[in-house]
Design a protein around this motif. Structure first.
Motif, short mmCIF file in Angstrom:
data_model
loop_
_atom_site.label_atom_id
_atom_site.label_comp_id
_atom_site.label_asym_id
_atom_site.label_seq_id
_atom_site.Cartn_x
_atom_site.Cartn_y
_atom_site.Cartn_z
N VAL A 99 0.84 -1.18 0.00
CA VAL A 99 0.00 0.00 0.00
C VAL A 99 0.88 1.24 0.00
O VAL A 99 2.05 1.16 0.42
CB VAL A 99 -0.93 -0.01 1.23
N PRO A 100 0.39 2.39 -0.50
CA PRO A 100 -0.97 2.60 -1.00
C PRO A 100 -1.15 2.02 -2.40
O PRO A 100 -0.23 2.03 -3.21
CB PRO A 100 -1.09 4.13 -1.02
N LEU A 101 -2.34 1.54 -2.67
CA LEU A 101 -2.63 0.98 -3.98
C LEU A 101 -4.11 1.10 -4.27
O LEU A 101 -4.93 1.29 -3.36
CB LEU A 101 -2.23 -0.50 -4.06
N ILE A 102 -4.45 1.03 -5.54
CA ILE A 102 -5.84 1.03 -5.96
C ILE A 102 -6.23 -0.38 -6.37
O ILE A 102 -5.54 -1.02 -7.16
CB ILE A 102 -6.07 1.99 -7.14
N ILE A 103 -7.34 -0.86 -5.82
CA ILE A 103 -7.86 -2.18 -6.16
C ILE A 103 -9.23 -2.00 -6.82
O ILE A 103 -10.05 -1.22 -6.34
CB ILE A 103 -7.98 -3.07 -4.91
N VAL A 104 -9.43 -2.69 -7.92
CA VAL A 104 -10.66 -2.56 -8.70
C VAL A 104 -11.56 -3.77 -8.45
O VAL A 104 -11.14 -4.91 -8.65
CB VAL A 104 -10.36 -2.44 -10.20
N MET A 105 -12.78 -3.50 -8.01
CA MET A 105 -13.79 -4.56 -7.90
C MET A 105 -14.66 -4.49 -9.16
O MET A 105 -15.35 -3.49 -9.40
CB MET A 105 -14.66 -4.37 -6.67
N LYS A 106 -14.65 -5.56 -9.94
CA LYS A 106 -15.45 -5.62 -11.16
C LYS A 106 -16.72 -6.44 -10.91
O LYS A 106 -16.84 -7.15 -9.93
CB LYS A 106 -14.63 -6.24 -12.29
N ASP A 107 -17.66 -6.32 -11.84
CA ASP A 107 -18.90 -7.11 -11.82
C ASP A 107 -19.66 -6.93 -10.51
O ASP A 107 -20.13 -7.90 -9.89
CB ASP A 107 -18.59 -8.59 -12.04
N PHE A 108 -19.80 -5.68 -10.09
CA PHE A 108 -20.49 -5.39 -8.83
C PHE A 108 -21.93 -5.90 -8.84
O PHE A 108 -22.38 -6.51 -7.88
CB PHE A 108 -20.48 -3.87 -8.58
N GLU A 109 -22.65 -5.65 -9.93
CA GLU A 109 -24.06 -6.02 -9.98
C GLU A 109 -24.25 -7.53 -9.86
O GLU A 109 -25.19 -8.01 -9.21
CB GLU A 109 -24.70 -5.51 -11.28
N HIS A 110 -23.37 -8.29 -10.48
CA HIS A 110 -23.45 -9.76 -10.37
C HIS A 110 -23.28 -10.19 -8.92
O HIS A 110 -24.01 -11.06 -8.42
CB HIS A 110 -22.38 -10.40 -11.24
N SER A 111 -22.33 -9.59 -8.23
CA SER A 111 -22.12 -9.92 -6.82
C SER A 111 -23.31 -9.53 -5.97
O SER A 111 -23.69 -10.25 -5.03
CB SER A 111 -20.86 -9.22 -6.29
N ARG A 112 -23.91 -8.38 -6.29
CA ARG A 112 -25.06 -7.91 -5.50
C ARG A 112 -26.26 -8.83 -5.68
O ARG A 112 -26.89 -9.26 -4.70
CB ARG A 112 -25.42 -6.48 -5.90
N VAL A 113 -26.58 -9.15 -6.92
CA VAL A 113 -27.77 -9.96 -7.21
C VAL A 113 -27.63 -11.37 -6.66
O VAL A 113 -28.58 -11.96 -6.14
CB VAL A 113 -28.04 -10.00 -8.73
N ASN A 114 -26.42 -11.92 -6.73
CA ASN A 114 -26.20 -13.30 -6.31
C ASN A 114 -25.71 -13.42 -4.86
O ASN A 114 -25.41 -14.53 -4.41
CB ASN A 114 -25.17 -13.96 -7.23
N HIS A 115 -25.65 -12.29 -4.16
CA HIS A 115 -25.22 -12.29 -2.76
C HIS A 115 -23.84 -12.94 -2.60
O HIS A 115 -23.59 -13.67 -1.63
CB HIS A 115 -26.24 -13.01 -1.87
N ASP A 116 -22.98 -12.68 -3.54
CA ASP A 116 -21.63 -13.25 -3.51
C ASP A 116 -20.67 -12.34 -2.75
O ASP A 116 -20.80 -11.11 -2.78
CB ASP A 116 -21.09 -13.44 -4.93
N SER A 117 -19.70 -12.96 -2.10
CA SER A 117 -18.62 -12.21 -1.47
C SER A 117 -17.48 -12.10 -2.48
O SER A 117 -17.10 -13.07 -3.12
CB SER A 117 -18.13 -12.91 -0.21
N TRP A 118 -16.92 -10.90 -2.60
CA TRP A 118 -15.78 -10.66 -3.48
C TRP A 118 -14.54 -10.44 -2.63
O TRP A 118 -14.58 -9.69 -1.66
CB TRP A 118 -16.04 -9.43 -4.35
N TYR A 119 -13.45 -11.12 -2.99
CA TYR A 119 -12.21 -11.02 -2.23
C TYR A 119 -11.16 -10.29 -3.06
O TYR A 119 -10.94 -10.61 -4.24
CB TYR A 119 -11.70 -12.40 -1.84
N SER A 120 -10.51 -9.34 -2.44
CA SER A 120 -9.42 -8.62 -3.11
C SER A 120 -8.19 -9.49 -3.17
O SER A 120 -8.10 -10.51 -2.49
CB SER A 120 -9.10 -7.34 -2.32
N PRO A 121 -7.21 -9.09 -3.98
CA PRO A 121 -5.91 -9.75 -3.88
C PRO A 121 -5.30 -9.44 -2.52
O PRO A 121 -5.69 -8.48 -1.84
CB PRO A 121 -5.09 -9.10 -5.00
N VAL A 122 -4.34 -10.24 -2.12
CA VAL A 122 -3.62 -9.98 -0.88
C VAL A 122 -2.75 -8.74 -1.07
O VAL A 122 -2.12 -8.57 -2.11
CB VAL A 122 -2.74 -11.19 -0.48
#
Length: 251
Positions: A99-122
Motif C-alpha cells: 500500500v498505498p494501492l488502488i484495487i478494482v472490484m469488477k462485476d459489482f451487480e453480479h455480486s449484488r444480485v447473487n449475494h456473492d462475497s468478493w475477495y481482493s488480492p492480498v
C-alpha cells in the motif's frame, strides 16, 4: 499514459465534485467483538485530528510498484493517476502489492444480485510486512441496501519477523469516479486491543475474523448524484484506494 490506465480510467469524465458523506456508521469493531467501543471512539477522534493536520503530507503514487516515482498530496492522487501516471493501475488479480494501492472490484451487480462475497488480492503494509485481504459483500449482510466491507489479516511470508498482535489502521477509500474529484468515501479499520482480528493467522484458509463496516456505503450513494456530482459505481466497477497508518503514528 498507458493504454491499460486509459482503459480503466477513461470514463472519469465529469466535473470536480464533493461526495456526500451520507453514512452515519457505527464505531468499527471486529467480527468477534474486538476492542471496546469507548477505546475505538477515542482512537477515531485522534485519527480525525491527525487527518486535519496532515492533509498536506505527501504520499507515493499507488502505482509505485510499477515504477512510478511521483509523490504528492493525497487530494491530487486521482488527477495524477487519471492524467499523468505512465504506469498501469493495480488490477484485482495482482497480489502481495504494498500500500498505498488502488484495487478494482469488477462485476459489482453480479455480486449484488447473487449475494456473492468478493475477495481482493492480498496486499501488504510495507515490504516484508503484514499481509491482508479485503472482502466486499455487495448486498450487505442484513438490510440489503448497502455494501459491507471486512479487512482481515492473512498468513504472510514474513510473519516470523513481525511483531504480534498487529496494531495499526487500514484506511479504505471508495474513489469518486468523476474527473478531478479529490473526494471519496473513507472508512478506517482500526486494529487494536489484541483481539482475534489482530492475531497472527496460521493457515491459508479465508480469515474468520477482521475489522468490518457493515454499512460501508449505501447502494443509493454509489450512483450518480447530479446535486453533489458524485458517482462511485461506474461501468459496474468500484475503485478502492487502500493506505496504512502505523499505530504509533496515530498517537
Amino acid at each position: 499514459m498507458s493504454k491499460a490506465a486509459e482503459k480503466v480510467f477513461d470514463d472519469f469524465s465529469q466535473d470536480m465534485a464533493e461526495a456526500e458523506e451520507s453514512l452515519q456508521d457505527s464505531p468499527n469493531c471486529s467480527v468477534d467483538g474486538g476492542a471496546g467501543n469507548g477505546s475505538i471512539q477515542r482512537l477515531e477522534k485522534k485519527l480525525e485530528e491527525r487527518d486535519a493536520t496532515d492533509t498536506c503530507v505527501d504520499i507515493c503514487c499507488p502505482n509505485k510498484h510499477l515504477g512510478c516515482h511521483w509523490s504528492g498530496n493525497l487530494t491530487c492522487v486521482v488527477e495524477h493517476t487519471d492524467y499523468e501516471c505512465d504506469c498501469s493501475p493495480v488490477f484485482s488479480d495482482e497480489t502481495n502489492v504494498e500500500v498505498p494501492l488502488i484495487i478494482v472490484m469488477k462485476d459489482f451487480e453480479h455480486s449484488r444480485v447473487n449475494h456473492d462475497s468478493w475477495y481482493s488480492p492480498v496486499f501488504c503494509t510495507h515490504e516484508k510486512g503484514y499481509q491482508f485481504r479485503m472482502r466486499v459483500d455487495a448486498n450487505g449482510w442484513c438490510t440489503g441496501d448497502s455494501v459491507a466491507v471486512v479487512v482481515s489479516l492473512v498468513k504472510g511470508d514474513y510473519d516470523d519477523q513481525l511483531q504480534w498482535p498487529f496494531e495499526g489502521v487500514i484506511t479504505v477509500q471508495l474513489l469518486n469516479q468523476i474527473k478531478n474529484s479529490a473526494h471519496s468515501l473513507e472508512r478506517k479499520f482500526i486494529f487494536t486491543g489484541g483481539g482475534y482480528e489482530c492475531q497472527r493467522v496460521t493457515d491459508k484458509a479465508q480469515p474468520e475474523y477482521g475489522c468490518w463496516r457493515e454499512r460501508f456505503a449505501t447502494h443509493e450513494s454509489l450512483y450518480y448524484d447530479p446535486v453533489h456530482k458524485s458517482q462511485y459505481l461506474k461501468n459496474d466497477c468500484l475503485f478502492f484506494l487502500i493506505t496504512y497508518i502505523p499505530m504509533h503514528a496515530c498517537s
